[in-house]
Design a protein around this motif. Structure first.
Motif, PDB file in Angstrom:
ATOM      1  N   THR A   1      12.825  12.755   7.066  1.00  0.00           N
ATOM      2  CA  THR A   1      11.372  12.830   7.222  1.00  0.00           C
ATOM      3  C   THR A   1      10.640  12.044   6.133  1.00  0.00           C
ATOM      4  OG1 THR A   1      11.208  14.861   5.900  1.00  0.00           O
ATOM      5  CG2 THR A   1      11.575  15.104   8.271  1.00  0.00           C
ATOM      6  N   LYS A   2      11.373  11.277   5.324  1.00  0.00           N
ATOM      7  CA  LYS A   2      10.772  10.536   4.218  1.00  0.00           C
ATOM      8  C   LYS A   2      10.827   9.033   4.467  1.00  0.00           C
ATOM      9  CE  LYS A   2      10.303  14.292   1.664  1.00  0.00           C
ATOM     10  NZ  LYS A   2       8.974  14.844   1.292  1.00  0.00           N
ATOM     11  N   GLU A   3       9.970   8.318   3.738  1.00  0.00           N
ATOM     12  CA  GLU A   3      10.040   6.873   3.704  1.00  0.00           C
ATOM     13  C   GLU A   3       9.792   6.398   2.276  1.00  0.00           C
ATOM     14  OE1 GLU A   3       7.156   5.307   6.393  1.00  0.00           O
ATOM     15  OE2 GLU A   3       5.445   5.782   5.121  1.00  0.00           O
ATOM     16  N   ILE A   4      10.104   5.131   2.018  1.00  0.00           N
ATOM     17  CA  ILE A   4      10.015   4.557   0.685  1.00  0.00           C
ATOM     18  C   ILE A   4       8.857   3.551   0.641  1.00  0.00           C
ATOM     19  CG2 ILE A   4      11.195   3.105  -1.016  1.00  0.00           C
ATOM     20  CD1 ILE A   4      12.327   5.902  -0.779  1.00  0.00           C
ATOM     21  N   VAL A   5       8.110   3.563  -0.453  1.00  0.00           N
ATOM     22  CA  VAL A   5       7.065   2.566  -0.692  1.00  0.00           C
ATOM     23  C   VAL A   5       7.414   1.832  -1.988  1.00  0.00           C
ATOM     24  CG1 VAL A   5       4.619   2.133  -1.103  1.00  0.00           C
ATOM     25  CG2 VAL A   5       5.322   3.995   0.423  1.00  0.00           C
ATOM     26  N   ILE A   6       7.535   0.502  -1.904  1.00  0.00           N
ATOM     27  CA  ILE A   6       7.832  -0.323  -3.074  1.00  0.00           C
ATOM     28  C   ILE A   6       6.562  -1.050  -3.495  1.00  0.00           C
ATOM     29  CG2 ILE A   6       9.261  -2.161  -4.031  1.00  0.00           C
ATOM     30  CD1 ILE A   6      11.276  -1.628  -1.796  1.00  0.00           C
ATOM     31  N   GLU A   7       6.115  -0.791  -4.721  1.00  0.00           N
ATOM     32  CA  GLU A   7       4.902  -1.425  -5.237  1.00  0.00           C
ATOM     33  C   GLU A   7       5.264  -2.455  -6.301  1.00  0.00           C
ATOM     34  OE1 GLU A   7       0.991   0.620  -6.821  1.00  0.00           O
ATOM     35  OE2 GLU A   7       2.409   0.269  -8.482  1.00  0.00           O
ATOM     36  N   GLY A   8       4.821  -3.699  -6.096  1.00  0.00           N
ATOM     37  CA  GLY A   8       5.033  -4.754  -7.085  1.00  0.00           C
ATOM     38  C   GLY A   8       3.741  -5.090  -7.803  1.00  0.00           C
ATOM     39  N   GLN A   9       3.788  -5.129  -9.120  1.00  0.00           N
ATOM     40  CA  GLN A   9       2.607  -5.478  -9.899  1.00  0.00           C
ATOM     41  C   GLN A   9       2.522  -6.992 -10.099  1.00  0.00           C
ATOM     42  OE1 GLN A   9       1.832  -3.170 -13.456  1.00  0.00           O
ATOM     43  NE2 GLN A   9       3.075  -1.463 -12.704  1.00  0.00           N
ATOM     44  N   TYR A  10       1.292  -7.470 -10.316  1.00  0.00           N
ATOM     45  CA  TYR A  10       1.089  -8.892 -10.577  1.00  0.00           C
ATOM     46  C   TYR A  10      -0.165  -9.068 -11.427  1.00  0.00           C
ATOM     47  CZ  TYR A  10      -2.610  -8.892  -7.021  1.00  0.00           C
ATOM     48  OH  TYR A  10      -3.759  -8.644  -6.312  1.00  0.00           O
ATOM     49  N   THR A  11      -0.247 -10.185 -12.103  1.00  0.00           N
ATOM     50  CA  THR A  11      -1.419 -10.486 -12.918  1.00  0.00           C
ATOM     51  C   THR A  11      -2.344 -11.446 -12.166  1.00  0.00           C
ATOM     52  OG1 THR A  11      -0.318 -12.365 -13.979  1.00  0.00           O
ATOM     53  CG2 THR A  11      -0.056 -10.220 -15.029  1.00  0.00           C
TER      54      THR A  11
END
Length: 311
Positions: free
Chosen positions: A118-128
């Motif tokens: 019942t879960k999912e993954i969120v990948i967050e990438g930072q940038y300048t």
């Protein structure tokens, strides 16, 4: 007679002396061997402990142990997955660098998704600011997509991995690296995503080496099998049809047989993983229903497939 007694006495003294020497040497040798065995045993134990001591994803069991955050670009109620290592990003580069001891990253995500349907993954990438691109993209999004591609190639279900990005004015170190440029969250599947996932589970096309004599399921099939098991727990009246397809190389009847054998390989794997045999039907359409032409090697590879329907 006197000479005989002297010889006999000398023999007795020699025998006793030889006995004690032999006994002491044997004892010393045995002690040395025992010490060697014990030392080797200790070394083996230590080696085993070192080899089996692998980093694991911390606190994977429940949301309460995660740090809760809210992001505007995705649904609320996200929870940071607390890895013991950091993802490293490089200045002006969309790739992500892994510390050597961070080898467990892909296994952790792969197993987490399989064990939490019942879960999912969120990948967050930072940038300048200076990492924005002319086409509207940015390095944060590209880094997140790069990680997603790695996970999908490893066997994770792409429909359960989302990507996002965040503008953040951080500074790279003198060597051009930043050690906190990626954050991975887990969250509950939305109703829309649940419907999309169910559609993906009930109408699946797989490509693998299903025809090999030494058939071994790849991680994509392992992931899908776990999803099927979870789905059947909720829908106990559903039935699985596994259909084998081939290219048009060779005799048509032979290809029909090959397609059936490939379907049986998948069925047997399902059964070995706990899916009831009575819920599975295997058939073959051989070369009769291609999804593309058979003119090139790439086209023939697309026609060699397994279709799975759950109704």
């Amino acid at each position: 007679m006197r000479n005989f007694l002297q010889a006999f006495l000398f023999f007795c003294i020699w025998f006793v002396l030889a006995f004690f020497i032999h006994k002491n040497v044997t004892h010393a040798s045995t002690s040395s061997q025992n010490n060697l065995v014990n030392n080797n045993h200790d070394k083996t134990d230590n080696t085993t402990k070192l080899e089996t001591k692998k980093p694991v994803l911390d606190s994977i069991a429940s949301n309460e142990t995660y740090t809760k955050v809210n992001l505007s670009k995705v649904d609320t109620a996200l929870y940071i997955m607390p890895f013991t290592e950091k993802f490293v990003t490089s200045k002006n580069n969309k790739r992500v660098i892994f510390p050597r001891k961070f080898f467990y990253f892909k296994d952790s995500i792969f197993n987490y998704l399989n064990n939490n349907p019942t879960k999912e993954i969120v990948i967050e990438g930072q940038y300048t600011t200076n990492e924005s691109l002319p086409d509207g993209e940015n390095f944060g999004n590209k880094r997140a997509k790069y990680l997603k591609e790695l996970l999908v190639r490893y066997g994770a279900n792409s429909s359960r991995i989302k990507t996002t990005n965040k503008l953040s004015e951080y500074e790279y170190d003198p060597n051009g690296y930043y050690a906190d440029g990626i954050t991975i969250y887990q969250k509950n599947l939305s109703n829309i995503n649940k419907e999309a996932l169910e559609k993906d589970i009930t109408n699946k096309t797989l490509y693998s080496y299903f025809g090999d004599n030494n058939f071994k399921p790849d991680r994509s099939l392992q992931t899908y099998t776990q999803e099927v098991k979870n789905y059947l727990k909720l829908h106990t009246n559903k039935h699985i049809t596994i259909i084998g397809h081939t290219d048009n190389v060779g005799d048509e009847e032979a290809n029909k047989w090959i397609g059936l054998e490939r379907a049986k390989n998948v069925a047997n794997y399902f059964i070995s993983q706990g899916i009831e045999a009575s819920k599975i039907t295997t058939i073959s359409k051989g070369e009769t229903t291609p999804i593309t032409n058979n003119n090139t090697k790439q086209e023939r590879a697309k026609n060699r497939r397994i279709e799975i329907q759950i109704n």
